[in-house]
Design a protein around this motif. Structure first.
Motif, short mmCIF file in Angstrom:
data_model
loop_
_atom_site.label_atom_id
_atom_site.label_comp_id
_atom_site.label_asym_id
_atom_site.label_seq_id
_atom_site.Cartn_x
_atom_site.Cartn_y
_atom_site.Cartn_z
N ILE A 1 0.86 -1.18 0.00
CA ILE A 1 0.00 0.00 0.00
C ILE A 1 0.89 1.23 0.00
O ILE A 1 1.70 1.42 0.91
CB ILE A 1 -0.93 0.03 1.24
CG1 ILE A 1 -1.89 -1.18 1.19
CG2 ILE A 1 -1.73 1.32 1.28
CD1 ILE A 1 -2.77 -1.28 2.43
N ASP A 2 0.77 2.04 -1.03
CA ASP A 2 1.58 3.25 -1.20
C ASP A 2 0.70 4.46 -0.91
O ASP A 2 -0.09 4.89 -1.76
CB ASP A 2 2.13 3.30 -2.63
CG ASP A 2 2.96 4.55 -2.90
OD1 ASP A 2 3.25 5.31 -1.95
OD2 ASP A 2 3.31 4.77 -4.07
N ARG B 1 -3.89 -10.98 16.57
CA ARG B 1 -3.14 -9.74 16.43
C ARG B 1 -3.48 -9.13 15.08
O ARG B 1 -3.91 -9.85 14.17
CB ARG B 1 -1.64 -10.00 16.54
CG ARG B 1 -1.08 -10.92 15.46
CD ARG B 1 0.37 -11.27 15.70
NE ARG B 1 0.88 -12.22 14.71
CZ ARG B 1 1.52 -11.87 13.60
NH1 ARG B 1 1.73 -10.58 13.33
NH2 ARG B 1 1.94 -12.78 12.75
N PRO B 2 -3.32 -7.83 14.91
CA PRO B 2 -3.65 -7.21 13.63
C PRO B 2 -2.84 -7.82 12.49
O PRO B 2 -1.71 -8.27 12.68
CB PRO B 2 -3.28 -5.74 13.85
CG PRO B 2 -3.33 -5.54 15.32
CD PRO B 2 -2.89 -6.85 15.92
N ASP B 3 -3.42 -7.82 11.31
CA ASP B 3 -2.73 -8.33 10.13
C ASP B 3 -1.39 -7.61 9.97
O ASP B 3 -1.33 -6.38 10.03
CB ASP B 3 -3.60 -8.09 8.89
CG ASP B 3 -3.08 -8.82 7.66
OD1 ASP B 3 -1.90 -8.61 7.30
OD2 ASP B 3 -3.85 -9.58 7.06
N PRO B 4 -0.28 -8.35 9.78
CA PRO B 4 1.04 -7.72 9.68
C PRO B 4 1.19 -6.79 8.49
O PRO B 4 2.16 -6.03 8.42
CB PRO B 4 2.00 -8.92 9.57
CG PRO B 4 1.16 -10.07 9.13
CD PRO B 4 -0.19 -9.83 9.71
N LEU B 5 0.25 -6.78 7.56
CA LEU B 5 0.32 -5.88 6.41
C LEU B 5 0.43 -4.43 6.84
O LEU B 5 1.17 -3.64 6.23
CB LEU B 5 -0.93 -6.07 5.53
CG LEU B 5 -1.11 -5.05 4.39
CD1 LEU B 5 -0.04 -5.25 3.33
CD2 LEU B 5 -2.51 -5.18 3.80
N ILE B 6 -0.26 -4.06 7.92
CA ILE B 6 -0.30 -2.65 8.31
C ILE B 6 1.02 -2.16 8.89
O ILE B 6 1.24 -0.96 9.00
CB ILE B 6 -1.44 -2.39 9.32
CG1 ILE B 6 -1.18 -3.15 10.63
CG2 ILE B 6 -2.78 -2.76 8.73
CD1 ILE B 6 -2.19 -2.82 11.71
N GLU B 7 1.91 -3.09 9.25
CA GLU B 7 3.18 -2.68 9.83
C GLU B 7 4.04 -1.91 8.83
O GLU B 7 4.90 -1.12 9.23
CB GLU B 7 3.95 -3.91 10.33
CG GLU B 7 3.23 -4.65 11.45
CD GLU B 7 3.93 -5.95 11.82
OE1 GLU B 7 4.98 -6.24 11.20
OE2 GLU B 7 3.43 -6.67 12.70
N ASP B 8 3.83 -2.14 7.55
CA ASP B 8 4.65 -1.49 6.52
C ASP B 8 3.92 -0.38 5.77
O ASP B 8 4.43 0.12 4.77
CB ASP B 8 5.12 -2.55 5.50
CG ASP B 8 5.98 -3.63 6.15
OD1 ASP B 8 6.77 -3.29 7.05
OD2 ASP B 8 5.83 -4.80 5.77
N VAL B 9 2.74 -0.01 6.23
CA VAL B 9 1.98 1.02 5.53
C VAL B 9 2.57 2.40 5.75
O VAL B 9 2.50 3.27 4.88
CB VAL B 9 0.49 0.98 5.97
CG1 VAL B 9 -0.28 2.16 5.38
CG2 VAL B 9 -0.15 -0.33 5.53
N GLY B 10 3.16 2.62 6.92
CA GLY B 10 3.76 3.93 7.20
C GLY B 10 2.85 4.86 7.98
O GLY B 10 2.96 6.09 7.86
N VAL B 11 1.96 4.30 8.80
CA VAL B 11 1.09 5.12 9.64
C VAL B 11 1.39 4.81 11.10
O VAL B 11 2.04 3.82 11.43
CB VAL B 11 -0.40 4.84 9.34
CG1 VAL B 11 -0.74 5.27 7.92
CG2 VAL B 11 -0.73 3.37 9.55
#
Length: 464
Positions: A93-94, A276-286
């Motif tokens: 996600i950019d 636990r939250p999906d690890p995808l959000i760890e790299d979103v930058g928020v």
């Protein structure tokens, strides 16, 4: 593609809204948004499956009460036509470029831009650094895991029937569930009835089956005391060994070792220790809080007015508990999804965004047979009255398949459950550390990007 290139029949530009995740939050966000904006916006829902999973009834799939398609509600059949579904797993996600990339079931990558983004990616299993856990335990978050568990329970009883070794028979008839929250409690409650019926039908006797529910805290800790006490009593009355204040220290191919040193021979370890939250959000930058995306009361991500987040992956301020976040429950996810859809529509129109508020309607726990525990509107119920309320609530909450689900319940009440072992999902297809428990992983298909080569090599073909 830019928003200026997306036009409706009148030639006016249509904004694109991308919803990531098709669970309780994402499904309801897409549906409420489509009802609010109609055809004036392009709505794209990206999720790994083409159905919405009604997760609360998953234990009934594993115990043979319901067929899996009963709780798998088709997105195409139940969402408004304004919503288009892109099947795949989002891997990038950019935010700066307002782009979302995902990989479809055949391994091809796709990219789309957005004018509004809704992050509703949900949650995955919460793992702990316990030796052997990832290799020998299985979780319970999706249809593949439920199908595997149903086959596995039948297989263990069948293999116990034919062995001449009493130690092996005891191990195969012993089932350990870790975690006494919603999922673990219901899995143990439903599972003991299912396996006991199987054992009785195969001549093993009522006492052959042993179930252990292991938990650091009390049963249904954090919920109303009535729910926990009722569930604890029902489990113990059925012969389930409820081990509160205990935990698993090591898992092996032959059993588990508990904290007090006891070794329990078993071929079945079900891991239900929270999410636990999906690890995808760890790299979103928020900004994250407790691993969840920080949002304000309107579900907007600070610094990104075009991005909204809801459900398990969002740290939503709890209006009833100042300074805390809402719990990771389906009840909150559904309500937040609906509000996210309305607020996205309002933001597109320049309207006022609403704040998240909720009223506790109570909780329901289905314990199998005629047993349940419920406190609707804080009215304490148990037994058949609670069972009636519980099933009525589920039928009203499901967005589809109600008649088929009710029919399965009726058939289960008058017919013996089928014990066919299909073997469609193998052990290696449902790894505990999967970022997408909704989708079975196959050796010939690519693993999700965050799984390393070492993870792929560690995936074994399963245990008998």
């Amino acid at each position: 593609m830019t928003s200026a290139e997306r036009t409706d029949q009148s030639g006016e530009a249509r904004p694109r809204v991308v919803v990531v995740g098709g669970g309780f939050a994402g499904y309801n966000a897409a549906r409420s948004l489509a009802r609010s904006v109609g055809g004036t916006a392009e709505i794209v829902l990206v999720s790994p499956t083409n159905y919405f999973l009604y997760l609360p009834l998953l234990p009934e799939v594993a115990s043979g009460v319901l067929e899996p398609r009963r709780i798998s509600v088709s997105l195409a059949d139940t969402l408004p036509r304004a919503v288009s579904h892109a099947q795949g797993e989002v891997d990038d996600i950019d935010l700066a470029g307002r782009r979302v990339r995902w990989m479809d079931p055949e391994g091809r990558h796709h990219t789309t831009t957005y004018d509004r983004l809704v992050l509703a990616v949900g949650s995955v299993h919460k793992l702990m650094p316990i030796p052997g856990l990832a290799e020998y335990a299985h979780g319970f978050r999706g249809i593949p895991e439920a199908l595997y568990m149903r086959d596995h329970l039948i297989r263990q009883i069948d293999l116990a029937t034919i062995t001449d070794d009493p130690e092996e028979r005891r191990a195969r008839c012993t089932f350990v569930v870790v975690g006494a929250g919603y999922t673990g409690t219901e899995v143990a409650a439903q599972g003991v009835l299912f396996t006991r019926d199987l054992a009785r039908a195969r001549g093993l006797g009522d006492d052959a089956v042993r179930w252990l529910l292991v938990s650091r805290g009390r049963v249904l800790s954090g919920l109303d005391e009535h729910l926990g006490a009722t569930a604890d009593r029902v489990l113990r009355d059925r012969g389930v060994e409820v081990r509160t204040g205990d935990t698993v220290e090591e898992a092996t191919a032959d059993g588990v070792r508990l904290r007090d040193g006891e070794v329990v021979p078993t071929r079945t370890l079900v891991w239900c220790v929270g999410v636990r939250p999906d690890p995808l959000i760890e790299d979103v930058g928020v900004e994250l809080a407790q691993g969840r995306v920080v949002v304000d009361a309107t579900l907007t991500v600070p610094g990104h007015p075009e991005v909204f987040a809801c459900g398990d992956a969002a740290a939503v301020p709890d209006p009833g508990r100042p300074g805390e976040y809402t719990a990771m429950t389906a009840q909150h996810a559904e309500r937040q999804g609906k509000l996210a859809g309305r607020n996205v529509a309002a933001s597109l129109r320049g309207g006022r965004l609403r704040r998240y508020r909720h009223r506790d309607l109570g909780f329901l726990v289905d314990l199998g047979s005629t047993d349940a525990a419920a406190n609707p509107l804080h009215l304490r119920l148990s037994g058949l009255p609670a069972k009636t309320v519980t099933r009525g609530y589920h039928l009203l909450s499901m967005p589809g398949n109600r008649l088929r689900t009710a029919t399965d319940w009726l058939l289960d009440a008058v017919l013996r459950r089928q014990s066919t072992q299909l073997g469609l999902v193998r052990s290696a297809s449902v790894p505990l550390d999967s970022s997408s428990p909704e989708v079975p992983h196959h050796p010939r298909m690519p693993f999700p990007p965050e799984r390393s080569a070492g993870d792929r090599e560690a995936a074994d073909p399963g245990r008998s």
